[in-house]
Enzyme design. Sequence first.
Site, PDB file in Angstrom:
ATOM      1  N   ARG A   1       0.840  -1.200   0.000  1.00 28.85           N
ATOM      2  CA  ARG A   1       0.000   0.000   0.000  1.00 28.85           C
ATOM      3  C   ARG A   1       0.875   1.251   0.000  1.00 28.85           C
ATOM      4  O   ARG A   1       1.510   1.564   1.008  1.00 28.85           O
ATOM      5  CB  ARG A   1      -0.943   0.021   1.203  1.00 28.85           C
ATOM      6  CG  ARG A   1      -1.813   1.284   1.242  1.00 28.85           C
ATOM      7  CD  ARG A   1      -3.014   1.169   2.166  1.00 28.85           C
ATOM      8  NE  ARG A   1      -2.693   1.087   3.574  1.00 28.85           N
ATOM      9  CZ  ARG A   1      -3.592   1.197   4.560  1.00 28.85           C
ATOM     10  NH1 ARG A   1      -4.872   1.390   4.258  1.00 28.85           N
ATOM     11  NH2 ARG A   1      -3.227   1.089   5.823  1.00 28.85           N
TER      12      ARG A   1
ATOM     13  N   ASP B   1      -4.006   3.256  14.231  1.00 23.56           N
ATOM     14  CA  ASP B   1      -3.152   3.792  13.184  1.00 23.56           C
ATOM     15  C   ASP B   1      -3.634   5.198  12.871  1.00 23.56           C
ATOM     16  O   ASP B   1      -4.434   5.777  13.615  1.00 23.56           O
ATOM     17  CB  ASP B   1      -3.096   2.879  11.957  1.00 23.56           C
ATOM     18  CG  ASP B   1      -4.400   2.846  11.169  1.00 23.56           C
ATOM     19  OD1 ASP B   1      -5.366   3.566  11.532  1.00 23.56           O
ATOM     20  OD2 ASP B   1      -4.467   2.098  10.171  1.00 23.56           O
TER      21      ASP B   1
END
Length: 532
Positions: free
Chosen positions: A162, A446
């Site tokens: 990613r 996160d």
Amino acid sequence: MALTLPSPAPHERADEILTPEALAFIEALHRRFNPTRTERLAARRVRREEVAKTGRLDFLPETADIRAGDWKVAEAPAALRDRRVEMTGPATPTKMAINALNSGAKVWLADMEDASTPTWHNVIDSVLNLKGAALGELSYTSPEGKEYRLRTDAPLATVVARPRGWHMEERNVLIDGEPAAAGLVDFGLVFFHTAKVRLANGEGPYFYLPKMESHLEARLWNDVFVFAQDYLGIEQGSVRATVLIETIPAAFEMDEILFELRDHASGLNAGRWDYLFSIIKYFRDAGKQFVLPDRATVAMTAPFMRAYTELLVKTCHARGAFAMGGMAAVIPNRREPDVTAAAFAKVKADKTREANDGFDGSWVAHPDLVPVCQEVFDAVLGTNPNQLGKQRPEVTVTAEDLLDVASADGTVTEAGLHLNLYVAVAYTAVWLSGNGAVAIHNLMEDAATAEISRSQVWQQIRNQVVLEDTGNTVTRELVTAALALETEKLRGEVGDEMFARYYKPASELIAEITLSEDYTDFLTTPAYELVG
């Protein structure tokens, strides 16, 4: 001027990645595609301003033919047909990369975005780890002498990397004196160093694409893929991409996003935490009907979240694409059996709902949760690798369903306000220290969860929300006092040295962006300026 690296690379093996050939590829990508990237980012701002005036989003009338059309994405390569468990985590440090590859998951989302602080060292180390993984040469020995090696007794997880989103820039790569597009740097380095090796191994260059807000942004990625494959002499269609539907405008363009990427599309993912952040961001000034309750109380069973996930499954399977479930944030604690048991139960319930809805697999954030998720999907899938055959013709989702934020159960409390501020500061501090994935109170946080936390505070101030548990109104003065308390609590937990280095600047940043009249689109943008 050409491409320049303004400072020495802080990694002893940087020359293996920053080769003249790789940098020439990065420069070619940036020169060809950065002008369109900046246009697409400007279009985001225009559209958001329109929504601010109307409080409305809807499916695009100009793409109705695509939604009604009979078309499918390219058939999945063998390595991506079974994705029942995906392990997520940063691509650095090496120990974590090896643990993810060895976890028993079908796929490893090797994250250079929300679970990673984009220091230049981390970017280079991530690419080195992904290159080493592709070559089967990844290893690590800890200072204590413990060795980490890639397993040979079972398959490794298939790597899906990613890169950073379109909005980020990489200040350590300058082109004509301007920072390069971070997403192109990440994609370009990973693709250049791993694509041919992955293809020779029977896999391919596979990617997750984050933070997109329109099908035109997906078209840009598709153009990048076509150019990159031609540049390296790789067969068209070798790249496969899974798009995170993690912004509210993208939820209205799922068909269109798959259509733009149809020769390279693998599926869509329900990026639940960023999706909630996006709703707050997009409708932050559209009135109290868009104020969410405390973050911890917003469940995937809320009607507006059910509409989002059911539309995603229906859309994906109608187009032959995989529907991937989202992150269960709870994580086990091997030192506390009760915490672990509770985490396993919550993850099992979450994944059972997803599997029964037709998702083809889902994410976990810890290796110990891989068997929990696998057991659930094994029971539903049986001998099948996925649920592409499970169509959802009965699902009908309207714009009103997707925007029915008021359907969420729960209230806004002062306890929730304090927790938001604690999480925002604690996460930002650890991010500034170079780590983008942080366990806080047995939850894996996160950037997305920190974004929700600080955005809720800004929105609550803007709407003068009255707190259910105390009756207080959220004001800048109340937030300032609460932030001071939570900051002092963190000082006591981490000690003076860590506090001064990371937590004090983190608290100052959270104060600045929550108390400002103007909303900051991404926490990581100003935080990046504080990273050494």
